[in-house]
Motif scaffolding. Structure first.
Motif, PDB file in Angstrom:
ATOM      1  N   LEU C  21       0.823  -1.208   0.000  1.00  0.00           N
ATOM      2  CA  LEU C  21       0.000   0.000   0.000  1.00  0.00           C
ATOM      3  C   LEU C  21       0.857   1.259   0.000  1.00  0.00           C
ATOM      4  O   LEU C  21       0.324   2.368   0.090  1.00  0.00           O
ATOM      5  N   LEU C  22       2.168   1.082  -0.085  1.00  0.00           N
ATOM      6  CA  LEU C  22       3.035   2.241   0.096  1.00  0.00           C
ATOM      7  C   LEU C  22       2.772   3.342  -0.920  1.00  0.00           C
ATOM      8  O   LEU C  22       3.067   4.510  -0.664  1.00  0.00           O
ATOM      9  N   LEU C  24       0.244   4.758  -1.417  1.00  0.00           N
ATOM     10  CA  LEU C  24      -0.662   5.756  -0.815  1.00  0.00           C
ATOM     11  C   LEU C  24       0.112   6.958  -0.304  1.00  0.00           C
ATOM     12  O   LEU C  24      -0.415   8.057  -0.201  1.00  0.00           O
ATOM     13  N   GLY C  25       1.346   6.737   0.073  1.00  0.00           N
ATOM     14  CA  GLY C  25       2.153   7.846   0.589  1.00  0.00           C
ATOM     15  C   GLY C  25       2.960   8.512  -0.519  1.00  0.00           C
ATOM     16  O   GLY C  25       3.687   9.475  -0.265  1.00  0.00           O
TER      17      GLY C  25
END
Lengths: 509, 576, 103
Positions: C21-22, C24-25
Motif C-alpha cells: 500500500l506504500l 498511498l504515501g
C-alpha cells in the motif's frame, strides 16, 4: 394488641405522669451519685422505662384510645392535665427512645469528652432535660409547657457547656444559646400571658374552646399568637432565628449534639403544631395569614440559605447543623401548606429527620472519638479507617439527600406530592433544589472519605481503628431503621396520618 | 425470585456483572462478558415469539412495576445492545480489569433493562444504575478523568432526578398511571421528562458531558460508553415523544453545531464524541418527524450507528493503545504500520459518511426521505449540510490525520488480535447492513413498522448521495492543494461547558472572595463601633475577647425582635 | 504537500501488508488524488440526468447537480470556518487546570 397485654396496667394508666416524674426525680438523685458507672446504669434504666411506657401508650393510641391524665386527680381547667393523643405520643416515644440510644452511646463517648468529676452531674442534667422535653410534649397546660420548656432548656445549657473540656468554644456557644433560649422562652410566656388575659384559662383545651367561641379573639389573642410563634420559632431554629444552633451543635459533647438534634427542636416543633392547629385554628384569618406568609417564606428561605451555608462549612458538625436548619424548613413547609397530606408529611419528616440526623451525628462523634477530627478535610480515607462507622454515615447521608429506599425519600416524596396536589409546583422545585444542595454537601464529605487515601503519620498509613461496639449499636440501629422506613413506611405513615388527623379534626385534643 | 430475574434479559446481564465483581480469574470473566449478551439476545428472541406472554409485573408498596414489556420498538434496541455487548467483550479481551468488566456488564444490563421497562419508575431505576455503573468506566481513564467523572455523574444524577420528578408529575396528572408510553408536552411533567432525556441524549447546550467524559475514559471504556447511554435516552424519546415537532428542530440543530466543533478539535476521540452527538441529531430529528418511515429510519440508523461509531472508537482506541495518544497533531502516516486498522477505520468512516454499500446509506436516508415527505425543506437542507459535515470530520478528518497525512514517524505494532477481530466483525456488519442482496432486507425486517416499504438502492438516491460525497472529497482535495486546509494544533476548545467549568467556577470563587471580604469588613465595622462605644469597659473587663464572644448574641436578638415585629405586622394586615 | 515527501529513515519495520500500500504515501498519488472526485463528479452529475427525482419528491430548491453544489459549499464552509472558530475558541491545553496531556 398482644404486646399491650404483657404490660403491667399501671404503666399504661399512669404512664403519662411516669414519663415526666421518673426522670425528673431520678435526675436529681443521679446528679449526686458517687460513681459515674452507677449514674449511667440509672440513666439507662430510667430511659428504658420511659421508652417502654411511651411505646405502650403509642399502642393504646393505635388501639383508638386517647388519655386525659389528671395530675393529683384535679380536674382541668383548675388542675394540670396531661394529654396522650395521636399527635404527641410518637414524639414521646421518639424522645425517650433517642434518650436510650444516646445513653448507650454515652458510655464510651462521655468518658472521652467530659471531665470525670462532672460525669454524674452530666447524666443528672441529661435526665432532667429528658423530663423537661417529655413534660412539655405531654402536658395539656400552657403554663406547664413554659415550665418544662425552661427545665429542659436550662439543663441543655449546662450540657452544652460541658463540652468545654473538649473545646473551650462550648462556653461561648452555651452562653449564646442561654441568651437566645431565654429570649425565646420569655416571648413564649408573654404570649401565654396574653392568651390568659383573653381567655382566663391556662388549659389548652379550654383556651381552644373559648377562642373558637370568640371567633379568634381580640387583639390580645393576636399579639399572643405572634409572641408564641416567634418564641417557639426560636426554640425550633426557624430561619433566621437559628443562630444559636450551629455553635451549640458543633461544640457540645457528641452525646448532647445527637440528643439536641434529634429531640429538642422536634419537641419545639411539636409545640408549634399544637398551638397553631389545636389551640388556635388555621381557619382564624390571622393564623392562616401567618402560616402562608411568615412560616412558609421563612421555611423556603431557610431551606435554601441554610443548605447553601452547609456547603461552605469546613467543620462536619457545622455542616450537619446547617443541614438541620434546612430540614426544619421542610417540616415548616409541611406545616405551612396545612393540608392533611402536607401535615402528615411534615410530621413524618420530623421523625425521619430525627432518626437520620441521629445516625449522622453519632457517626461524626465516633470520628472524633477515634481520631479527634471534625473538619471535613481531615476525613480523608475514613472509609478504610472506620468502615462500619463510615457505612452508617453513608446510609444516613443518602437518607438525608432523599435517595429512594431510605426514610428521607419517603417524607420528601410525601411532602413534594402534598405540595403538588395543592398546585404548589414551585415548592416542589424548591424541594428538588435543596435536595441537590444536599447532594453537594453530603457528597463532598463522602468523596473525601471514600476516594482519598488515609493520611500518613511518620511515613506510615494511619491504622484502622473501628468505633467501639457501644457506639456502633445505636448508630447502626438508626441507619437500619432509616432503610426499613424507606422500604416499608406503613407504621410511620399511620402514626403521621394519626397526628395530622388530631391537628385538623381536633380528635382527642 | 428466579422468574423475576429471568423475566428481563437485562437482569441476567446485571447479575453476570455482579458475579464478575467477585470473580478473581480474568479468563472466566471474559467468558461471562461474551456469553451474557449472547444469552440475553437469545432471551429476547424467545420473548419476541409471544410478546404479550413475556410481560412481567410486580407490585411494590402498592405500585405496580412493569419489569418486562416487549414490543417491536424495544426488540431492535435490545438486539443492538446485545450485539454491541458482544463486540465490546471481544475488543476488551486483552484487558485484565475487574472493575471494567463488572461495571461494563452492569451498565449494559441496566441499559437493556431500561429498554424493556414498562413504566417510568422502573425506567428511573435503570436510568440511574446505568449512570452510576458507567462512571466507573470514565474513572478508569486515569487521574485526570476524575473531575470529568464527577461532572458526568452529577449531570446524570440530575437527569435521573428530573426523570423521576417528571414521572411523578406525569403519573399524578394521569391518575397514578406511570406507563412508559407516549407522553407529549401537554403537561408540565412531560417537559421535565423531555429535559431529563435531553440531557442524556445530548441536546444542544446539554451535550457537554459527552465530549467532556468520553475522551477521558479508558480505551475500552470509551467504546463501551459510546454504545449505551445516549442510545437508551434515544429509546426513551422514541417511546415518549414521537411526532413532537420541537424535536425536529432540536435534532436538526444537533446535527449541525457539532460539525463546527469537530473540525477544530485536535483530540480525535473528542472529534468522534462530537460526531456521536451529530448522529444522535439525525435520530432525534427522525423521532420528531414521527412518521412510520421516520421511526423505522431512527431504529435502523440506531443499529447502524452503534456499530460504525463503535468501530470508529475501536480503531482510535487501537491507535491509542499502540501509540499512547489520540491527538491528530501527534499522529499521521500510521497506515504503514497498522494496515488492518486503517482498512477497518476507513470502512467505519465510509459507513458514517453513507457511501453506498455501507450501512448509513440505507438507514440515514430513511430519515432524510421522511423529512422530504413531510416537506420540511429547511430541516432537509440542515440535514444535508450536516451530512457533508459528517463527511468532513468522521469520513475524512479522522482517518486522514491518523493514518495518512504527514508521516509522524511512529512505527508501532498492528493492533492486538482481539481488537482486530472485533473491528473486523463490526466492519462485516457495516457492509452486511447495507448489502443489497438480503442484507438490508434483513435489517428492515427487524424495524418497528415492517409493513412500510422503502428501497434504498434507487438510481436517484445513489446518484445524489454520490454527488454529495464526491463534491465533498473534491472540496477536500482542492482545499488541501491550495493549502487552506487547516493543520491540527493542540488546544483546549471551549464549548458550552465553559459556563460551568470556568464561568460558574469563577463566579463561585468571586462570590466566596467577596463574601469573605464583606464579612471581614462588616466584622471590622462592628468591632470598631463596639471598640469606640465601650473602649473603657472593654479594657476594664477583657484581656482578650471576653466581650467579643458576647457581642454576636446581639445580632440574633435584634433579628428575633424584627421577626416579632414582622409577624405582628402580618397579623395586623390580615385584620384590615 | 511537498513537505510530506521526506521519506522517514525507519522504513524497514513497515508492516508486510503495508508494503503493497506504500503507493498511498507517494507524491504522485497524492498529487493526482484530486482526479478521483473530479471524475466521480462528472459521472454522477451526468447520471443525474438519467435518474432525476420523481415529480413531487424533490426539494423546491432542487436543480441540476444541486446535491453536488450543496456538498461542495457545505464542506468548504465548514473547513473554512475552522480558522476563525479556532481563534475564537481555542485556549491553552491547561486552560481548565486539569491537564489535557495524555502522552
Amino acid at each position: 394488641m398482644d404486646i399491650l397485654s404483657a404490660y403491667p396496667a399501671w404503666l399504661i394508666t399512669h404512664g403519662a405522669a411516669l414519663l415526666v416524674v421518673l426522670p425528673l426525680l431520678l435526675g436529681a438523685i443521679t446528679a449526686i451519685l458517687p460513681r459515674e458507672r452507677l449514674a449511667w446504669i440509672v440513666t439507662l434504666i430510667v430511659t428504658l422505662i420511659c421508652t417502654a411506657a411511651a411505646f405502650g401508650l403509642l399502642l393504646t393510641i393505635f388501639g383508638g384510645e386517647t388519655q386525659l391524665y389528671k395530675m393529683g386527680g384535679w380536674d382541668p381547667p383548675h388542675g394540670i392535665s396531661y394529654v396522650i393523643d395521636g399527635l404527641n405520643t410518637p414524639v414521646l416515644l421518639l424522645i425517650s427512645a433517642m434518650a436510650v440510644l444516646c445513653t448507650i452511646y454515652g458510655l464510651p463517648s462521655v468518658a472521652a469528652e467530659v471531665e470525670p468529676k462532672k460525669r454524674a452531674p452530666f447524666y443528672g442534667a441529661f435526665l432532667i432535660g429528658v423530663a423537661g422535653l417529655l413534660g412539655m410534649v405531654a402536658t395539656g397546660d400552657a403554663f406547664n409547657v413554659f415550665v418544662f420548656l425552661e427545665v429542659s432548656s436550662i439543663s441543655t445549657y449546662v450540657l452544652v457547656a460541658m463540652g468545654a473540656s473538649r473545646d473551650r468554644r462550648a462556653l461561648t456557644a452555651a452562653y449564646r444559646y442561654l441568651i437566645l433560649g431565654s429570649i425565646g422562652a420569655t416571648f413564649f410566656v408573654i404570649g401565654v400571658g396574653f392568651l390568659y388575659m383573653e381567655t382566663g384559662t391556662l388549659n389548652m383545651a379550654d383556651m381552644a374552646r373559648i377562642l373558637s367561641d370568640l371567633g379568634g379573639g381580640s387583639r390580645a389573642a393576636l399579639i399572643g399568637f405572634g409572641f408564641i410563634i416567634i418564641g417557639l420559632g426560636l426554640k425550633l431554629a426557624m430561619f433566621p432565628l437559628h443562630m444559636w444552633l450551629p455553635g451549640a451543635y458543633a461544640y457540645a459533647p457528641s452525646f448532647v449534639t445527637v440528643f439536641l438534634a434529634s429531640t429538642a427542636t422536634k419537641a419545639a416543633l411539636y409545640l408549634m403544631l399544637r398551638f397553631t392547629f389545636t389551640v388556635f385554628d388555621p381557619s382564624f384569618e390571622y393564623v392562616g395569614t401567618v402560616l402562608t406568609y411568615v412560616i412558609i417564606s421563612m421555611a423556603v428561605l431557610g431551606m435554601l440559605l441554610a443548605s447553601l451555608q452547609a456547603i461552605f462549612q469546613t467543620d462536619a458538625r457545622r455542616t450537619l447543623a446547617f443541614s438541620s436548619i434546612a430540614q426544619v424548613g421542610y417540616m415548616l413547609l409541611g406545616v405551612g401548606i396545612g393540608t392533611a397530606a402536607s401535615l402528615s408529611a411534615g410530621y413524618l419528616h420530623l421523625i425521619n429527620h430525627a432518626i437520620i440526623k441521629g445516625a449522622l451525628f453519632f457517626a461524626v462523634g465516633a470520628f472524633w472519638y477515634r481520631y479527634g477530627i471534625t473538619r471535613v478535610e481531615d476525613f480523608r480515607g475514613l472509609s478504610k479507617m472506620m468502615p462500619w462507622t463510615m457505612g452508617a454515615f453513608t446510609i444516613g447521608g443518602l437518607s438525608l439527600i432523599g435517595v429512594p429506599f431510605t426514610a428521607g425519600f419517603v417524607s420528601k416524596y410525601n411532602l413534594a406530592s402534598a405540595a403538588a396536589s395543592n398546585g404548589w409546583w414551585w415548592a416542589v422545585g424548591v424541594i428538588m433544589a435543596t435536595s441537590v444542595l444536599a447532594i453537594i454537601y453530603i457528597g463532598r464529605i463522602l468523596l473525601i472519605a471514600y476516594f482519598q487515601d488515609p493520611p500518613e503519620v511518620d511515613g506510615k498509613v494511619v491504622a484502622k481503628k473501628e468505633a467501639p461496639l457501644m457506639m456502633l449499636i445505636p448508630m447502626w440501629g438508626l441507619a437500619i431503621l432509616s432503610v426499613v422506613i424507606g422500604l416499608n413506611a406503613y407504621w410511620m405513615d399511620r402514626a403521621a396520618d394519626g397526628a395530622a388527623q388530631v391537628l385538623l379534626l381536633g380528635v382527642g385534643g | 425470585m428466579i422468574d423475576m430475574i429471568l423475566s428481563n434479559p437485562g437482569f441476567i446481564i446485571i447479575l453476570a456483572g455482579v458475579v464478575c465483581a467477585l470473580l478473581p480469574v480474568s479468563q472466566i470473566r471474559k467468558a461471562i462478558l461474551l456469553i451474557a449478551p449472547i444469552f440475553a439476545g437469545y432471551m429476547i428472541y424467545t420473548a419476541t415469539k409471544d410478546m404479550e406472554a413475556a410481560r412481567f409485573a410486580v407490585s411494590v408498596g402498592g405500585q405496580e412495576l412493569t419489569l418486562m414489556r416487549m414490543d417491536r420498538l424495544a426488540m431492535i434496541w435490545g438486539y443492538v445492545f446485545c450485539l454491541a455487548g458482544v463486540l465490546n467483550a471481544i475488543y476488551g479481551f486483552h484487558e485484565k480489569c475487574k472493575i471494567t468488566d463488572s461495571s461494563a456488564l452492569i451498565y449494559m444490563g441496566a441499559a437493556v433493562s431500561g429498554v424493556f421497562a414498562g413504566d417510568f419508575l422502573t425506567l428511573f431505576i435503570f436510568w440511574e444504575m446505568a449512570a452510576i455503573s458507567s462512571v466507573m468506566l470514565v474513572w478508569k481513564g486515569g487521574e485526570k478523568s476524575f473531575p470529568a467523572g464527577i461532572r458526568y455523574l452529577a449531570i446524570h444524577v440530575l437527569s435521573g432526578v428530573l426523570l423521576l420528578a417528571g414521572a411523578v408529575m406525569y403519573g399524578r396528572a394521569n391518575g397514578g398511571d406511570f406507563t412508559f408510553g407516549y407522553v407529549g408536552l401537554e403537561n408540565p411533567g412531560g417537559c421535565l421528562l423531555l429535559i431529563a432525556m435531553g440531557i442524556k441524549c445530548g441536546f444542544p447546550f446539554l451535550h457537554n458531558w459527552i465530549q467532556d467524559a468520553y475522551p477521558k475514559a479508558s480505551i475500552t471504556g470509551t467504546v463501551i460508553l459510546s454504545a449505551f447511554t445516549t442510545k437508551l435516552a434515544l429509546y426513551a424519546l422514541a417511546r415518549a415523544f414521537p411526532g413532537t415537532d420541537l424535536l425536529i428542530y432540536i435534532g436538526a440543530i444537533m446535527t449541525c453545531f457539532p460539525v463546527f466543533f469537530a473540525v477544530i478539535e485536535n483530540d480525535l476521540r473528542r472529534v468522534l464524541s462530537y460526531s456521536l452527538n451529530n448522529q444522535l441529531g439525525f435520530m432525534v430529528c427522525g423521532i420528531g418527524l414521527g412518521s412510520e418511515l421516520a421511526m423505522n429510519g431512527v431504529a435502523a440508523h440506531l443499529a447502524a450507528d452503534v456499530i460504525f461509531k463503535g468501530l470508529l472508537f475501536m480503531s482510535m482506541g487501537a491507535v491509542m493503545f499502540r501509540t499512547g495518544t489520540a491527538k491528530a497533531s501527534e499522529l499521521g502516516g500510521l497506515f504503514r504500520s497498522m494496515p488492518y486498522t486503517t482498512i477497518f477505520c476507513l470502512i467505519g468512516a465510509g459507513s458514517i459518511a453513507a457511501f453506498p454499500l455501507l450501512s448509513a446509506f440505507v438507514t440515514k436516508s430513511m430519515i432524510i426521505t421522511a423529512a422530504l415527505y413531510e416537506h420540511e425543506w429547511i430541516v432537509l437542507a440542515m440535514l444535508l449540510f450536516a451530512s457533508a459535515g459528517v463527511m468532513e470530520h468522521s469520513g475524512i478528518k479522522v482517518p486522514y490525520f491518523t493514518f495518512f497525512s504527514h508521516d509522524s514517524g511512529k512505527r508501532v505494532k498492528e493492533a492486538p488480535v482481539n481488537m482486530l477481530v472485533a473491528m473486523g466483525l463490526a466492519s462485516i456488519l457495516c457492509i452486511f447492513f447495507a448489502w443489497p442482496w438480503g442484507g438490508y432486507q434483513f435489517l428492515y425486517s427487524l424495524l418497528p413498522n415492517p409493513e412500510v416499504h422503502y428501497s434504498p438502492y434507487t438510481g436517484n438516491h445513489v446518484v445524489t448521495q454520490m454527488q454529495l460525497l464526491f463534491a465533498a472529497m473534491f472540496a477536500f482535495a482542492l482545499l488541501k492543494r491550495i493549502g487552506v486546509y487547516p493543520d491540527e494544533k493542540r488546544a483546549e476548545i471551549l464549548d458550552f461547558d465553559w459556563t460551568y467549568r470556568r464561568l460558574g467556577k469563577n463566579i463561585a470563587i468571586w462570590i466566596d472572595a467577596m463574601w469573605t471580604r464583606l464579612s471581614a469588613n462588616v466584622g471590622r465595622l462592628r468591632k470598631r463601633f463596639i471598640d469606640s462605644a465601650s473602649d473603657k469597659i472593654y479594657h476594664m473587663f477583657s484581656p482578650a475577647g471576653a466581650l467579643s464572644s458576647a457581642a454576636p448574641s446581639g445580632l440574633p436578638a435584634v433579628l428575633t425582635g424584627s421577626m416579632l415585629v414582622l409577624t405582628l405586622f402580618v397579623i395586623y394586615l390580615s385584620r384590615l | 504537500m511537498a513537505k510530506h515527501e521526506n521519506a522517514p529513515a525507519n522504513d524497514e519495520d513497515i508492516h508486510p501488508l503495508s508494503r503493497k500500500l506504500l503507493f498511498l504515501g507517494d507524491h504522485k498519488f497524492i498529487d493526482n488524488f484530486i482526479w478521483l472526485p473530479i471524475i466521480g463528479l462528472v459521472i454522477t452529475v451526468m447520471a443525474g440526468f438519467i435518474y432525476p427525482f420523481p415529480e413531487g419528491y424533490a426539494a423546491p430548491w432542487d436543480f441540476f447537480a444541486s446535491w453536488a453544489i450543496l456538498g461542495f459549499i457545505a464542506y468548504s464552509f465548514v473547513v473554512l470556518s475552522a480558522g476563525p472558530l479556532f481563534k475564537l475558541l481555542a485556549r491553552d491545553e491547561s486552560y481548565y487546570g486539569e491537564g489535557g496531556d495524555d502522552d
